[in-house]
Design an enzyme around this catalytic site. Structure first.
Site, PDB file in Angstrom:
ATOM      1  N   ASP A   1       6.968  16.725   1.996  1.00 21.72           N
ATOM      2  CA  ASP A   1       8.210  16.183   2.542  1.00 21.72           C
ATOM      3  C   ASP A   1       9.329  16.869   1.771  1.00 21.72           C
ATOM      4  OD1 ASP A   1      10.550  14.514   2.507  1.00 21.72           O
ATOM      5  OD2 ASP A   1       9.372  12.829   3.248  1.00 21.72           O
TER       6      ASP A   1
ATOM      7  N   GLU B   1      -5.085   9.799   7.670  1.00 26.47           N
ATOM      8  CA  GLU B   1      -3.998  10.055   6.703  1.00 26.47           C
ATOM      9  C   GLU B   1      -3.983   9.029   5.580  1.00 26.47           C
ATOM     10  OE1 GLU B   1      -0.331  11.063   8.611  1.00 26.47           O
ATOM     11  OE2 GLU B   1       0.873   9.988   7.135  1.00 26.47           O
TER      12      GLU B   1
ATOM     13  N   HIS C   1       5.854  15.429   6.358  1.00 28.92           N
ATOM     14  CA  HIS C   1       6.147  14.003   6.514  1.00 28.92           C
ATOM     15  C   HIS C   1       7.624  13.771   6.820  1.00 28.92           C
ATOM     16  CE1 HIS C   1       7.523  10.171   4.475  1.00 28.92           C
ATOM     17  NE2 HIS C   1       6.687   9.702   5.370  1.00 28.92           N
TER      18      HIS C   1
ATOM     19  N   GLU D   1       2.334  12.980   1.417  1.00 31.96           N
ATOM     20  CA  GLU D   1       3.728  12.573   1.665  1.00 31.96           C
ATOM     21  C   GLU D   1       4.380  11.896   0.468  1.00 31.96           C
ATOM     22  OE1 GLU D   1       2.799   9.583   4.908  1.00 31.96           O
ATOM     23  OE2 GLU D   1       4.133   8.360   3.683  1.00 31.96           O
TER      24      GLU D   1
ATOM     25  N   LYS E   1      -0.943   3.166  12.722  1.00 31.21           N
ATOM     26  CA  LYS E   1      -1.187   2.705  11.364  1.00 31.21           C
ATOM     27  C   LYS E   1      -2.474   1.873  11.312  1.00 31.21           C
ATOM     28  CE  LYS E   1       2.722   4.201   9.547  1.00 31.21           C
ATOM     29  NZ  LYS E   1       2.765   5.188   8.440  1.00 31.21           N
TER      30      LYS E   1
ATOM     31  N   ASP F   1      -3.267   6.388  10.052  1.00 30.46           N
ATOM     32  CA  ASP F   1      -2.616   6.463   8.746  1.00 30.46           C
ATOM     33  C   ASP F   1      -2.856   5.148   8.008  1.00 30.46           C
ATOM     34  OD1 ASP F   1      -0.985   6.756   6.567  1.00 30.46           O
ATOM     35  OD2 ASP F   1       0.840   7.186   7.706  1.00 30.46           O
TER      36      ASP F   1
HETATM   37 MG   LIG Z   1       2.051   8.535   6.453  1.00 31.65          MG
END
Ligand SMILES: [Mg+2]
Length: 391
Positions: free
Chosen positions: A297, A248, A324, A274, A193, A222
Site C-alpha cells: 500500500d 487474503e 491495497h 497490506e 470478508k 479476506d
Molecule cells: Mg485486506
C-alpha cells in the site's frame, strides 16, 4: 484543471527544469476526515479487536515550485494516527523548500534523516508518503505524462475487483445484491470478508456468493488476520473447492513463517502485505516466500519511492501484485508491474477528487491526464480541519 500557473512552461520550446533551476517554493499540508456512510466492519471487529470504522483520516500534501508546477499526494489512516501524521509532517516539511523537486530520492533521504529518531517505518514514513506521492505527481505532470507512462507502463488498464460490497456488517442478502451491482458496473472480480468467530458462517456466505457468481468469475476472500495457524489450514483446505483467486491475510500480518507454510500447503494462492509499513517489512515477506500475491500500500509503506523498490524485488521473485486500497495511486503503479496485477476497487475516496477513474470490461483504465490525474475537490476542502503552509 490548471497544471501550473506558468503557461509558457507547457509550450514545445519551454526551457527544461535543469535550465530554469526550478525549486520547491511552497508546501501545504492538510488534515481532512472523510466520513463513511455507514460504520464498516471486517473480522477484526467481529473478534472484538477493533471498533467499526466510521471515518478515514486523509493527509494531503500540495507542493508548488517557483516555475508554477504543482503536485498533490495523500496519505491516510484508519481509526487512529491521522493527527500524528499531520503533526510530524509539520515538523519535517520545511526541509523541502529550495530543493529541486525532480531529485525525489535525495529529498526522500533528507526527510528520513529529519525524522530519524522515530524510525524508518510506520507513521514516520507514512508522513513522507503524501510528499513523495506529490513529487511523483509533479514529475509526471512536468513530463506531461500519466504517472504510469512516466514509470514505464506494461498496460493501459488493470483488472480490478470490488471489496466494499462484501464487508461483514452487511447481511448476506445485501452482499448478494452488491455482487450483482458490481458486475453490472463492469467490475472484474469480487472479494468478500471472512474470518468470523463462526467459521461455518464464513462458508455459508462464501457458498452463496460463489453460486451467485458462477464457477469461474474471479472471487477472493479476506480473513483480515483473524485465524490462527490451525484454523487457517483447516479453512484453507475447505476453501480449495471454491476456485478462489486468493485467500487474503489468513494469519497475523507479521507471521512470515506461518504464511509460507500455508502457501506451500494449499493450491489456492495466498495474499498478504497490506498492513506492512516499509520496504524492509515487505522484503522479509518476499524473501521468506510467504505469499503468492504481495499487497503493498503506497501511502502505508512511505510513498511511490519505496513502493517501486518493493515492485522490483517482488517481480524478481515472481510474486503477483495486488496493491491495497488507494486505487488512485495504485492504478499507475500496477500498470507498470511486469506480471498481470489486480487492482482493489474502493469508491470511498471518490468524493475527495474532482475526477473519477474509468471502470470498463472488468478493468480500471489509466486516463490520459498527466500525473496521478486528480485535483482536490471542494468537498475535501470542507472536510479539512487543519492546514499548514510552508513558504
Ligand atoms: Mg485486506
Amino acid at each position: 484543471m490548471t497544471l501550473h500557473a506558468n503557461s509558457d512552461a507547457v509550450t514545445a520550446h519551454s526551457p527544461t527544469a535543469a535550465e530554469t533551476g526550478d525549486r520547491i517554493e511552497q508546501v501545504k499540508i492538510s488534515l481532512a476526515f472523510l466520513p463513511l456512510a455507514t460504520p464498516v466492519s471486517d473480522a477484526k471487529v467481529l473478534t472484538v479487536r477493533q471498533k467499526p470504522l466510521t471515518e478515514v483520516a486523509i493527509i494531503f500534501a500540495e507542493i508548488r515550485t517557483r516555475d508554477g508546477f504543482e503536485g498533490i499526494g495523500f496519505s491516510y489512516s484508519k481509526r487512529a494516527g491521522g493527527q500524528g501524521i499531520y503533526a510530524h509532517a509539520k515538523e519535517i516539511a520545511d526541509n523541502l523548500l529550495g530543493e529541486d523537486p525532480n531529485d525525489i530520492d535525495k529529498i526522500y533521504t533528507k526527510l528520513l534523516w529529519a525524522g530519524a529518531s522515530v524510525g524508518r517505518s510506520g507513521m514516520a514514513v507514512q508522513t513522507i508518503s503524501p510528499i513523495d506521492i506529490a513529487l511523483w505527481d509533479m514529475k509526471a505532470k512536468r513530463a506531461r505524462l500519466p504517472l504510469a507512462k512516466l514509470l514505464g507502463a506494461h498496460r493501459d488498464s488493470v483488472q480490478c475487483y470490488n471489496t466494499s460490497g462484501g464487508f461483514l456488517h452487511k447481511p448476506l442478502e445485501q452482499v448478494l445484491k452488491n455482487v450483482v451491482i458490481s458486475r453490472e458496473n463492469g467490475i472484474g472480480g469480487i472479494k468478500i470478508k471472512v474470518g468470523q468467530p463462526n467459521t461455518a458462517e464464513d462458508i455459508r456466505r462464501l457458498t452463496a456468493v460463489r453460486q451467485a457468481l458462477g464457477d469461474d468469475f474471479p472471487l477472493m476472500v479476506d480473513a483480515n488476520q483473524q485465524w490462527d495457524r490451525e484454523t487457517a489450514i483447516r479453512m484453507g483446505r475447505k476453501m480449495e473447492a471454491f476456485n478462489l483467486v486468493w485467500i487474503e491475510e489468513p494469519l497475523d500480518a507479521y507471521d512470515v513463517e506461518g504464511h509460507a507454510a500455508l502457501a506451500t500447503a494449499l493450491d489456492t494462492p495466498i495474499a498478504t502485505g497490506e498492513m506492512l509499513t516499509s520496504f524492509q517489512e515487505h522484503e522479509q515477506l518476499i524473501l521468506g516466500n510467504a505469499c503468492d500475491f504481495i499487497q503493498p500500500d503506497a501511502p502505508r509503506v512511505g510513498g511511490v519511492t519505496p513502493f517501486l523498490k518493493i515492485m522490483d524485488l517482488a517481480a524478481k521473485h515472481g510474486n503477483k501484485l495486488a496493491p491495497h486500497f488507494a486505487m488512485e495511486v495504485h492504478l499507475h503503479l500496477s500498470a507498470a508491474y511486469p506480471i498481470e496485477p489486480w487492482l482493489e476497487h474502493f469508491e470511498w475516496l471518490n468524493p475527495l477528487f474532482n475526477e473519477q477513474l474509468e471502470l470498463r470490461d472488468g478493468r480500471m483504465w489509466v486516463s490520459d491526464r498527466p500525473g496521478l490525474g486528480f485535483t482536490i475537490s471542494e468537498q475535501a476542502r470542507r472536510w479539512t480541519v487543519q492546514t499548514y503552509e510552508f513558504k
